[in-house]
Design a protein around this motif. Structure first.
Motif, mmCIF file in Angstrom:
data_model
loop_
_atom_site.group_PDB
_atom_site.id
_atom_site.type_symbol
_atom_site.label_atom_id
_atom_site.label_comp_id
_atom_site.label_asym_id
_atom_site.label_seq_id
_atom_site.Cartn_x
_atom_site.Cartn_y
_atom_site.Cartn_z
ATOM 1 N N ARG A 464 11.197 5.016 14.771
ATOM 2 C CA ARG A 464 10.646 5.843 13.702
ATOM 3 C C ARG A 464 9.215 5.406 13.380
ATOM 4 N NH1 ARG A 464 15.802 5.552 9.522
ATOM 5 N NH2 ARG A 464 17.323 6.628 10.864
ATOM 6 N N THR A 465 8.367 6.403 13.091
ATOM 7 C CA THR A 465 6.970 6.159 12.747
ATOM 8 C C THR A 465 6.750 6.476 11.273
ATOM 9 O OG1 THR A 465 6.222 6.682 14.984
ATOM 10 C CG2 THR A 465 4.589 6.801 13.237
ATOM 11 N N ARG A 466 5.997 5.606 10.591
ATOM 12 C CA ARG A 466 5.712 5.815 9.177
ATOM 13 C C ARG A 466 4.216 5.657 8.929
ATOM 14 N NH1 ARG A 466 5.900 2.808 4.331
ATOM 15 N NH2 ARG A 466 6.494 0.890 5.404
ATOM 16 N N GLN A 467 3.659 6.547 8.114
ATOM 17 C CA GLN A 467 2.238 6.549 7.800
ATOM 18 C C GLN A 467 1.984 5.672 6.577
ATOM 19 O OE1 GLN A 467 0.651 10.482 7.558
ATOM 20 N NE2 GLN A 467 -1.438 9.823 7.080
ATOM 21 N N LEU A 468 1.006 4.728 6.698
ATOM 22 C CA LEU A 468 0.692 3.815 5.596
ATOM 23 C C LEU A 468 -0.506 4.268 4.770
ATOM 24 C CD1 LEU A 468 1.192 0.288 7.204
ATOM 25 C CD2 LEU A 468 2.885 1.858 6.233
ATOM 26 N N THR A 469 -1.470 4.940 5.381
ATOM 27 C CA THR A 469 -2.616 5.472 4.640
ATOM 28 C C THR A 469 -2.736 6.964 4.931
ATOM 29 O OG1 THR A 469 -4.261 5.068 6.385
ATOM 30 C CG2 THR A 469 -3.796 3.256 4.864
ATOM 31 N N THR A 470 -3.340 7.675 4.004
ATOM 32 C CA THR A 470 -3.418 9.135 4.144
ATOM 33 C C THR A 470 -4.814 9.697 3.922
ATOM 34 O OG1 THR A 470 -2.848 9.420 1.801
ATOM 35 C CG2 THR A 470 -1.025 9.422 3.390
ATOM 36 N N ASP A 471 -5.804 8.847 3.631
ATOM 37 C CA ASP A 471 -7.109 9.376 3.246
ATOM 38 C C ASP A 471 -8.024 9.669 4.418
ATOM 39 O OD1 ASP A 471 -7.163 6.694 3.746
ATOM 40 O OD2 ASP A 471 -8.324 6.144 1.981
ATOM 41 N N GLY A 472 -7.663 9.249 5.638
ATOM 42 C CA GLY A 472 -8.435 9.607 6.815
ATOM 43 C C GLY A 472 -9.879 9.138 6.782
ATOM 44 N N GLY A 484 4.392 -10.891 7.935
ATOM 45 C CA GLY A 484 5.007 -9.704 8.502
ATOM 46 C C GLY A 484 5.341 -8.638 7.466
ATOM 47 N N LYS A 485 4.945 -8.862 6.217
ATOM 48 C CA LYS A 485 5.256 -7.890 5.166
ATOM 49 C C LYS A 485 4.266 -6.732 5.134
ATOM 50 C CE LYS A 485 7.356 -11.340 2.091
ATOM 51 N NZ LYS A 485 7.261 -11.996 0.756
ATOM 52 N N GLY A 486 3.086 -6.925 5.704
ATOM 53 C CA GLY A 486 2.071 -5.884 5.647
ATOM 54 C C GLY A 486 0.976 -6.118 6.659
ATOM 55 N N VAL A 487 -0.031 -5.248 6.621
ATOM 56 C CA VAL A 487 -1.149 -5.323 7.556
ATOM 57 C C VAL A 487 -2.460 -5.370 6.785
ATOM 58 C CG1 VAL A 487 0.042 -4.179 9.448
ATOM 59 C CG2 VAL A 487 -1.209 -2.796 7.780
ATOM 60 N N TYR A 488 -3.432 -6.083 7.352
ATOM 61 C CA TYR A 488 -4.797 -6.052 6.867
ATOM 62 C C TYR A 488 -5.568 -5.016 7.678
ATOM 63 C CZ TYR A 488 -3.514 -10.672 5.040
ATOM 64 O OH TYR A 488 -2.879 -11.705 4.407
ATOM 65 N N PHE A 489 -6.476 -4.300 7.024
ATOM 66 C CA PHE A 489 -7.351 -3.399 7.762
ATOM 67 C C PHE A 489 -8.690 -3.294 7.046
ATOM 68 C CE2 PHE A 489 -5.029 -0.790 4.766
ATOM 69 C CZ PHE A 489 -5.921 0.181 4.332
ATOM 70 N N SER A 490 -9.721 -2.987 7.800
ATOM 71 C CA SER A 490 -11.064 -2.823 7.239
ATOM 72 C C SER A 490 -11.402 -1.350 7.236
ATOM 73 C CB SER A 490 -12.096 -3.607 8.056
ATOM 74 O OG SER A 490 -12.042 -3.246 9.425
ATOM 75 N N TRP A 501 -5.084 -4.501 2.246
ATOM 76 C CA TRP A 501 -3.737 -4.892 2.682
ATOM 77 C C TRP A 501 -2.789 -3.760 2.301
ATOM 78 C CZ3 TRP A 501 0.993 -5.444 0.262
ATOM 79 C CH2 TRP A 501 1.992 -6.129 0.961
ATOM 80 N N ALA A 502 -1.927 -3.367 3.254
ATOM 81 C CA ALA A 502 -0.956 -2.304 2.997
ATOM 82 C C ALA A 502 0.435 -2.812 3.334
ATOM 83 C CB ALA A 502 -1.270 -1.064 3.835
ATOM 84 N N PRO A 503 1.433 -2.540 2.483
ATOM 85 C CA PRO A 503 2.811 -2.946 2.799
ATOM 86 C C PRO A 503 3.333 -2.145 3.988
ATOM 87 C CG PRO A 503 2.766 -1.544 0.850
ATOM 88 C CD PRO A 503 1.343 -1.818 1.205
ATOM 89 N N ALA A 504 3.984 -2.833 4.910
ATOM 90 C CA ALA A 504 4.460 -2.174 6.130
ATOM 91 C C ALA A 504 5.952 -1.893 6.109
ATOM 92 C CB ALA A 504 4.123 -3.042 7.355
ATOM 93 N N ARG A 505 6.708 -2.600 5.287
ATOM 94 C CA ARG A 505 8.167 -2.468 5.308
ATOM 95 C C ARG A 505 8.719 -1.796 4.054
ATOM 96 N NH1 ARG A 505 9.958 -5.758 9.588
ATOM 97 N NH2 ARG A 505 8.326 -7.143 10.361
ATOM 98 N N ARG A 506 7.844 -1.360 3.186
ATOM 99 C CA ARG A 506 8.265 -0.633 1.986
ATOM 100 C C ARG A 506 7.145 0.308 1.605
ATOM 101 N NH1 ARG A 506 5.291 -2.635 -2.158
ATOM 102 N NH2 ARG A 506 4.467 -4.765 -1.970
ATOM 103 N N THR A 507 7.451 1.272 0.747
ATOM 104 C CA THR A 507 6.420 2.177 0.282
ATOM 105 C C THR A 507 5.554 1.483 -0.762
ATOM 106 O OG1 THR A 507 7.916 3.050 -1.412
ATOM 107 C CG2 THR A 507 7.852 4.205 0.704
ATOM 108 N N GLY A 508 4.315 1.889 -0.839
ATOM 109 C CA GLY A 508 3.401 1.290 -1.799
ATOM 110 C C GLY A 508 1.964 1.570 -1.414
ATOM 111 N N GLU A 509 1.081 1.499 -2.395
ATOM 112 C CA GLU A 509 -0.325 1.764 -2.163
ATOM 113 C C GLU A 509 -1.003 0.562 -1.508
ATOM 114 O OE1 GLU A 509 -2.205 4.512 -2.716
ATOM 115 O OE2 GLU A 509 -0.371 5.591 -3.233
ATOM 116 N N ALA A 510 -2.013 0.857 -0.681
ATOM 117 C CA ALA A 510 -2.830 -0.209 -0.118
ATOM 118 C C ALA A 510 -3.628 -0.885 -1.220
ATOM 119 C CB ALA A 510 -3.757 0.352 0.944
ATOM 120 N N LYS A 511 -3.787 -2.207 -1.123
ATOM 121 C CA LYS A 511 -4.516 -2.993 -2.115
ATOM 122 C C LYS A 511 -5.785 -3.561 -1.485
ATOM 123 C CE LYS A 511 -1.361 -2.873 -5.430
ATOM 124 N NZ LYS A 511 -1.627 -2.298 -6.765
ATOM 125 N N ARG A 512 -6.852 -3.457 -2.219
ATOM 126 C CA ARG A 512 -8.103 -4.051 -1.762
ATOM 127 C C ARG A 512 -8.083 -5.548 -2.039
ATOM 128 N NH1 ARG A 512 -14.122 -1.720 -2.358
ATOM 129 N NH2 ARG A 512 -15.288 -3.641 -2.058
#
Length: 821
Positions: A464-472, A484-490, A501-512
């Protein structure tokens, strides 16, 4: 106080609303945070003299008037840049920046304050050191030199250069006991704080003073040593030092009183992650594509410049030293990735021409045997990620040329690979895979266009694929959190390029998790510790004009944008007017410079989008351009007179490369509609869009005779299309063979002249060439060592070129992350 101080210390004294809201109210939702910001600005305007004029709103930007505050650190910064020592208010700054001030639960603001305090300390140390060296050189400067050295030690007691000056001056005055006490105090501090001993130079000086005390009076002619080696004025690359304004405290005290009863607090998150102290690994003028070893001690990276003409992989430690060259093949070696046990390194290799699929190679660094373990089907480069068990490597590839990229898993032993994802046909595709520490989830970027992407995770156990960000927005780097709880991205999702940082195993907003002081790009994290390695980039540009002889000069009175802002993507109208994309006022929009080459003026409203490829209509009244927003790249047209912007396309596909028909009634453009790039044509108002070409064209141009030319997706060269009944039919004719497909933005046609780029395989050098489409004559014009790959040059009516002059620098930095329960 926090809001005023932050604005006062920013370049241009401006920041976006999103950035301010995220910094000061990090745990509030976006709506509440922006409401809090509006309330704070309203109160500031009421309690501050000339508040309405002092705090200005410019679209999504909030600006503090440049002459509205007097900042003592301005003088400090200016003195640091001066070639000789000048008077500066060093001694006036006796406290810390925002001393005894804090905001509950605003961890990002606290981290930003720590960095700014350190920067001011470094500024003070640099100026005090310069003063001390000048005082040492004067016969009567001993007394003032003692005071300066003591001031340095008050800021940093471990500055050994200042200790040595005090020791020598005390000995010269016959106070050898005081000199020896300085040494003992230093030795005790170093032992307790760092577990180290004084430098050899300091120990030698102490021994000399001890010996002289026993045999004769302390020397009166001994010249004290220079205080310190040259130290940088800042500790963070690419950003100006902090400024602390005298008037900040007055306005902010009133603000605090007004906010005392307001609900501005936020709930503390279960765990907060912040950046620790930064260590510079290397500085470069090129991307480094870093990969940190699992233990966090070794960095593999690429370079074209250490051995010019060859793209190779190098190995270095965090502690410094010369890099070790791992690969020497004349091909292009790229995308290093460590195995989970740190024993092997995988990378891609592409022929030097760059026009063939890559191979995936494994070696044991530093000098182990290379082994080919797989091959790409169509792409020439891809990021790699090892599975924790070492049996598989994840990468991105196209099932066939022209299709969107998908993610694949490569069996290292058999060399077989199978697809894991299938991205929508109309987008660029899936890329940048990175595997979770437990090997169960694969994070990746789904890129809708070359300027927009979102973060996804694929559950490898459930498919299954899940989208973590939606703002494109633009996303450069992606890597897993060690837990392993989330991912860092720039990403530039808040206006500046920050770390999230965005949670990868639960729903939630990305945090700066960064405070916006660095422009983050590629990221890599260690498996065994909370260590993050990242690129901090300074990247800005302006436009210059090059004549037929290749001589470059500024364009009229167009000023160079402030550092950190850029002009790019130029086009010239029939009347000689220039349009360009610029973020010189803090947001990307179109700017126009008239044929008189005077000051440019903003020609469009702010779209909160990434803008590119502006094209004048034949009557010089309209500008077609591409805007990427909400993850989609669409075409728009701007009216020159009114500045009104009208959308022309609004589909899910990536649209690009607009050009006008000679009568201005139609627009030609390229699009991925239907899953392949091809040329489409529509009416100037956006209606009646129909396919014009067969699949393949990535970019399109039209000559003065109405002939259609294209750069094809994944194929080298510029091609002329054969037309029948106003549609493509028949074979395509290769006009020039040297244009690379990835240079699809860097070519143009002016009447019957084709201008294109002939690059060296490594991309470091090359020339713009001009081909007469009627006679076939081909000649070299201008060097392209600083021409952006993903940019465009333009041709003026007189045949001169408008080029993008780029200023690019990269620092590879390391930090150990700080977790707060």
């Amino acid at each position: 106080m926090a809001l005023v101080a932050f604005l006062a210390l920013q370049p241009g004294r401006r920041a976006s609303r999103e950035r301010l809201a995220a910094l000061l109210w990090p745990d509030a939702d976006a709506t509440q945070a922006r409401l809090n910001l509006r309330k704070a600005l309203s109160l500031l305007r009421k309690v501050t003299p000339d508040g309405d004029d002092l705090f200005r709103a410019q679209g999504e930007q909030i600006k503090l008037r440049a002459d509205g505050l007097e900042c003592d650190v301005d003088a400090l910064e200016a003195a640091t840049r001066a070639p000789v020592a000048v008077d500066a208010p060093v001694d006036d700054l006796t406290g810390e920046l925002l001393q005894d001030f804090g905001i509950r639960d605003a961890y990002e603001f606290e981290a930003w304050t720590r960095v700014e305090r350190q920067r001011i300390r470094e500024l003070q140390l640099a100026l005090l050191t310069r003063r001390l060296d000048s005082e040492i050189d004067t016969p009567a400067g001993a007394e003032s030199a003692v005071r300066t050295a003591l001031r340095i030690l008050q800021i940093d007691p471990l500055q050994e250069g200042a200790r040595r000056v005090l020791m020598t001056l005390h000995a010269r005055q016959g106070r050898s006991a005081a000199a020896m006490e300085q040494y003992r105090e230093l030795a005790d501090l170093l032992h307790r704080e760092l577990g180290a001993q004084p430098e050899e130079e300091t120990r030698t000086l102490y021994q000399d003073i001890t010996r002289q005390r026993r045999t004769r009076p302390a020397p009166s002619q001994t010249r004290p040593p220079r205080a310190l080696r040259e130290t940088p004025a800042t500790t963070t690359p690419g950003k100006p030092p902090a400024r602390r304004g005298h008037r900040i405290g007055i306005a902010a005290s009133l603000l605090l009183a007004a906010l005392a009863g307001s609900q501005f607090s936020v709930q503390q998150s279960p765990e907060t992650v912040a950046l620790g102290p930064l260590t510079t690994i290397l500085a470069s003028e090129e991307p480094t594509r870093p990969a940190v070893s699992p233990n966090g001690e070794w960095i593999a990276h690429i370079s074209r410049r250490i051995h010019p003409g060859n793209l190779d992989i190098y190995l270095r430690t965090l502690s410094g030293g010369d890099p070790v060259r791992l690969t020497t093949d004349p091909a292009l070696d790229d995308n290093p990735a460590w195995s989970a046990d740190g024993r092997l390194l995988a990378f891609t290799r592409t022929p030097a021409t760059g026009d063939a699929p890559c191979r995936i190679i494994v070696m044991a660094p530093p000098n182990g045997h290379e082994r080919i373990v797989g091959a790409c089907r169509a792409v020439s480069s891809t990021r790699l990620s090892w599975a924790p068990d070492g049996k598989s490597i994840y990468f991105a590839d196209q099932a066939a040329p022209g299709l969107p990229t998908s993610l694949f898993r490569l069996d290292v032993e058999t060399g077989r690979s199978r697809a894991l994802t299938t991205s929508p046909a109309e987008i660029a595709g899936d890329e940048a895979p990175t595997i979770s520490p437990d090997g169960k989830m694969l994070a990746f970027l789904r890129r809708t266009s070359w300027t927009a992407a979102n973060v996804y995770v694929l559950d490898l156990t459930k498919g299954r694929t899940r989208q973590l960000t939606t703002d494109g927005r633009r996303i450069w780097g992606l890597t897993w959190d060690r837990t392993g709880k989330g991912v860092y991205f720039s990403s530039n999702r808040s206006g500046d390029t920050a770390l999230w940082w965005a949670p990868a195993r639960r729903t939630g907003e990305a945090k700066r998790i960064s405070v916006g002081l660095l422009d983050f790009r590629l990221l890599t994290s260690a498996r065994a510790r909370d260590r993050l390695i990242f690129e901090a980039v300074s990247d800005y540009s302006d436009l210059v004009q090059a004549d037929a002889a290749g001589v470059r000069r500024p364009i009229g009175d167009t000023p160079w944008p402030a550092e950190g802002y850029s002009d790019w993507f130029a086009d010239v109208a029939a009347d000689g007017s220039l349009v360009m994309v610029s973020d010189r006022d803090g947001s990307e929009r179109l700017w126009i410079q008239g044929a008189d080459h005077g000051q440019p003026t903003a020609a469009s409203t702010i779209l909160d989008a990434v803008l590119s490829e502006p094209r004048w209509s034949p009557d010089s009244r309209r500008i077609a351009f591409v805007a990427t927003r909400d993850g989609g790249a669409d075409l728009y047209v701007a009216d020159r007179r009114t500045g009104r912007i009208t959308p022309l396309t609004a589909d899910d596909a990536d649209d690009a490369s607009p050009v006008w028909s000679h009568d201005g009634r139609h627009l030609y453009f390229t699009s991925r509609r239907g899953g392949f790039w091809r040329i489409w044509r529509m009416n100037a108002d956006g209606s009646g869009a129909t396919p014009f070409s067969l699949p393949g064209p990535r970019a399109v141009r039209i000559d003065s005779s109405g002939r259609i030319y294209a750069v094809l997706d994944g194929r080298q060269g510029v091609w002329r299309l054969s037309l029948l009944n106003d549609r493509e039919a028949g074979p395509r004719q290769l006009i020039v063979a040297d244009q690379q497909s990835w240079d699809w933005l860097n070519w143009d046609i002016d009447r019957r002249q084709l201008f294109y780029v002939q690059r060296s395989p490594d991309g470091l050098s090359g020339r713009i060439r001009r081909r007469d489409l009627a006679g076939g004559r081909d000649e070299s014009l201008d060097e392209t060592t600083d021409l952006l790959l993903l940019d465009a040059f333009a041709v003026r009516p007189d045949g001169s070129l408008l080029l993008t002059r780029r200023k690019y620098g990269t620092r590879l930095l390391a930090t150990d992350l700080i977790r707060t329960p």
